[in-house]
Design a protein around this motif. Structure first.
Motif, PDB file in Angstrom:
ATOM      1  N   PHE A  69       0.657  -1.264  -0.046  1.00 45.29           N
ATOM      2  CA  PHE A  69       0.077  -0.083  -0.088  1.00 45.29           C
ATOM      3  C   PHE A  69       1.039   1.252  -0.022  1.00 45.29           C
ATOM      4  CE2 PHE A  69      -2.431   3.409   1.832  1.00 45.29           C
ATOM      5  CZ  PHE A  69      -3.715   3.207   0.971  1.00 45.29           C
ATOM      6  N   PHE A  85      -5.325   3.251   6.428  1.00 46.60           N
ATOM      7  CA  PHE A  85      -5.966   2.466   5.003  1.00 46.60           C
ATOM      8  C   PHE A  85      -5.783   0.938   5.471  1.00 46.60           C
ATOM      9  CE2 PHE A  85      -5.651   6.894   2.883  1.00 46.60           C
ATOM     10  CZ  PHE A  85      -6.935   7.083   3.055  1.00 46.60           C
ATOM     11  N   LYS A  86      -6.709   0.039   4.761  1.00 46.96           N
ATOM     12  CA  LYS A  86      -6.500  -1.203   4.495  1.00 46.96           C
ATOM     13  C   LYS A  86      -6.155  -1.430   3.585  1.00 46.96           C
ATOM     14  CE  LYS A  86      -8.985  -1.426   8.465  1.00 46.96           C
ATOM     15  NZ  LYS A  86      -8.410  -1.977   9.816  1.00 46.96           N
ATOM     16  N   ASP A  87      -5.322  -2.724   3.511  1.00 46.63           N
ATOM     17  CA  ASP A  87      -4.567  -3.503   2.234  1.00 46.63           C
ATOM     18  C   ASP A  87      -5.629  -4.102   1.152  1.00 46.63           C
ATOM     19  OD1 ASP A  87      -2.107  -2.726   2.883  1.00 46.63           O
ATOM     20  OD2 ASP A  87      -1.849  -4.637   4.013  1.00 46.63           O
ATOM     21  N   GLU A  89      -9.642  -3.442  -0.213  1.00 48.04           N
ATOM     22  CA  GLU A  89     -10.562  -2.366  -0.610  1.00 48.04           C
ATOM     23  C   GLU A  89     -11.631  -2.823  -1.840  1.00 48.04           C
ATOM     24  OE1 GLU A  89      -8.755   1.151  -1.340  1.00 48.04           O
ATOM     25  OE2 GLU A  89      -7.329   0.428  -3.020  1.00 48.04           O
ATOM     26  N   TRP A 121     -11.447   3.732  -5.826  1.00 48.32           N
ATOM     27  CA  TRP A 121     -10.997   2.768  -4.871  1.00 48.32           C
ATOM     28  C   TRP A 121     -11.730   3.084  -3.452  1.00 48.32           C
ATOM     29  CZ3 TRP A 121      -8.723   4.705  -8.895  1.00 48.32           C
ATOM     30  CH2 TRP A 121      -8.285   3.782  -9.978  1.00 48.32           C
ATOM     31  N   TRP A 122     -12.312   2.415  -2.732  1.00 45.65           N
ATOM     32  CA  TRP A 122     -13.381   2.412  -1.823  1.00 45.65           C
ATOM     33  C   TRP A 122     -12.968   1.673  -0.461  1.00 45.65           C
ATOM     34  CZ3 TRP A 122     -19.246   1.167  -1.370  1.00 45.65           C
ATOM     35  CH2 TRP A 122     -19.767   1.586  -0.312  1.00 45.65           C
ATOM     36  N   GLN A 123     -12.331   2.431   0.294  1.00 39.26           N
ATOM     37  CA  GLN A 123     -11.911   1.830   1.600  1.00 39.26           C
ATOM     38  C   GLN A 123     -13.344   1.218   2.530  1.00 39.26           C
ATOM     39  OE1 GLN A 123      -8.698   1.310   3.457  1.00 39.26           O
ATOM     40  NE2 GLN A 123      -8.271   1.047   1.164  1.00 39.26           N
ATOM     41  N   TYR A 125     -13.916  -1.542   4.135  1.00 38.64           N
ATOM     42  CA  TYR A 125     -13.482  -2.143   5.297  1.00 38.64           C
ATOM     43  C   TYR A 125     -13.031  -1.331   6.211  1.00 38.64           C
ATOM     44  CZ  TYR A 125     -14.542  -5.615   1.593  1.00 38.64           C
ATOM     45  OH  TYR A 125     -15.233  -6.324   0.568  1.00 38.64           O
ATOM     46  N   ALA A 126     -12.681  -0.119   6.188  1.00 35.40           N
ATOM     47  CA  ALA A 126     -12.183   0.697   7.081  1.00 35.40           C
ATOM     48  C   ALA A 126     -13.020   1.430   7.948  1.00 35.40           C
ATOM     49  CB  ALA A 126     -11.013   1.823   6.347  1.00 35.40           C
ATOM     50  N   LYS A 131     -15.033   4.622   6.321  1.00 32.91           N
ATOM     51  CA  LYS A 131     -15.024   3.972   4.989  1.00 32.91           C
ATOM     52  C   LYS A 131     -14.961   5.057   3.947  1.00 32.91           C
ATOM     53  CE  LYS A 131     -18.195   0.878   6.990  1.00 32.91           C
ATOM     54  NZ  LYS A 131     -19.444   0.018   7.127  1.00 32.91           N
ATOM     55  N   ARG A 134     -11.128   6.514  -1.221  1.00 34.76           N
ATOM     56  CA  ARG A 134      -9.601   6.755  -1.074  1.00 34.76           C
ATOM     57  C   ARG A 134      -9.070   7.437  -2.402  1.00 34.76           C
ATOM     58  NH1 ARG A 134      -5.014   4.459  -3.310  1.00 34.76           N
ATOM     59  NH2 ARG A 134      -6.098   2.683  -3.850  1.00 34.76           N
TER      60      ARG A 134
END
Length: 302
Positions: A69, A85-87, A89, A121-123, A125-126, A131, A134
């Protein structure tokens, strides 16, 4: 936290998006439009062409994972922190085109379109950071295509010329954008398609300072995104395969994207996507990573 917690919400969003898209997207390919133009040139039917049509692929990947990331891109943004941020998404692409003239407005079977492609690109799961989306990239373009009647190896060749803008719609230190003029050679033979697209980046003035809102946000983007793209498509037993290659012959940097699609029924296809290299998004133009995702795409000629 389990990634499955948000899947019901995500699939509701997916179904709504696909239902809306299916109402406005015409899945006619350029070849089908050209055939209609030959068979029916009556002015009373000319409005049939002036509808939104699918352009590039339209898909959503509820799960896409990166092995590296890009935290560095957000370090100078006070409201964002890359380590939050999560890996994993979600990613989607919506791409449409609209004909500006009837086919054959200059010569037989030619076409002139306005196209728009949006990737996001949508986070999802964050949960800890609400959410956010990003990154979103916008790519409007005008392009002209002309079948030239040359049929090497019993295939067909079409030439194209276009101008496009691509940006992430952000400001200051995370703003990314460029403008290009491109040529295009398209070869089709049955279920095989090849697209070769070289481009020239339109120059911009240099920034006086990093915070200057005017000037070039990314002067070295060509070193990573390359100067051309080669795209190959083939289908076997209704399984679509695609490879996209970008490269800069001087820096030897670029990217490879592989896609695999298969029928699910009702106009939908399963879709697997693998990416390796630079420029998966505008914010990542100079960042090397591998990404793999799975999802659903609207049926197309892929």
């Amino acid at each position: 936290m389990s990634i499955y917690t948000n899947l019901p919400k995500l699939f509701v969003m997916l179904l709504l998006m696909l239902a809306n898209a299916s109402l406005v997207l015409a899945q006619d390919s350029d070849e089908h439009v050209a055939e209609q133009a030959q068979s029916n040139r009556a002015p009373s039917n000319s409005n049939v062409y002036f509808i939104l049509q699918a352009h590039k692929k339209n898909y959503i990947l509820p799960l896409i994972y990166t092995d590296n990331f890009n935290e560095q891109a957000y370090q100078d943004v006070p409201s964002l922190s890359g380590d939050e941020f999560k890996d994993i998404e979600a990613k989607y692409q919506l791409s449409v085109k609209f004909p500006l003239f009837n086919p054959g407005f200059l010569v037989d079977n030619d076409s002139f379109h306005f196209g728009m492609t949006i990737q996001s690109w949508w986070q999802i799961y964050a949960d800890e950071i609400s959410k956010p989306f990003r990154e979103t990239n916008y790519q409007p373009e005008f392009f002209y295509r002309l079948p030239i009647g040359w049929q090497p190896f019993d295939g067909n060749v079409t030439l194209g010329l276009g101008v496009e803008h691509q940006s992430n719609g952000r400001s200051q230190v995370i703003s990314r954008s460029w403008n290009r003029i491109y040529g295009e050679v398209i070869y089709t033979h049955g279920l095989f398609k090849a697209y070769f697209r070289p481009w020239y980046r339109l120059p911009e003035d240099e920034k006086e300072s990093p915070d200057d809102p005017k000037g070039d946000d990314n002067p070295d983007i060509g070193d990573y995104m390359g100067h051309y793209q080669l795209q190959l498509q083939y289908a076997v037993y209704d399984v679509g395969m695609e490879m996209v290659i970008r490269n800069n012959l001087s820096t030897h940097k670029g990217a490879v994207e592989l896609g695999l699609s298969f029928p699910l029924g009702s106009g939908l296809r399963g879709y697997l996507q693998y990416f390796t290299g630079y420029g998966e998004s505008m914010i990542d133009y100079d960042h090397n990573q591998q990404r793999i995702g799975i999802g659903i795409m609207l049926d197309s000629d892929f």
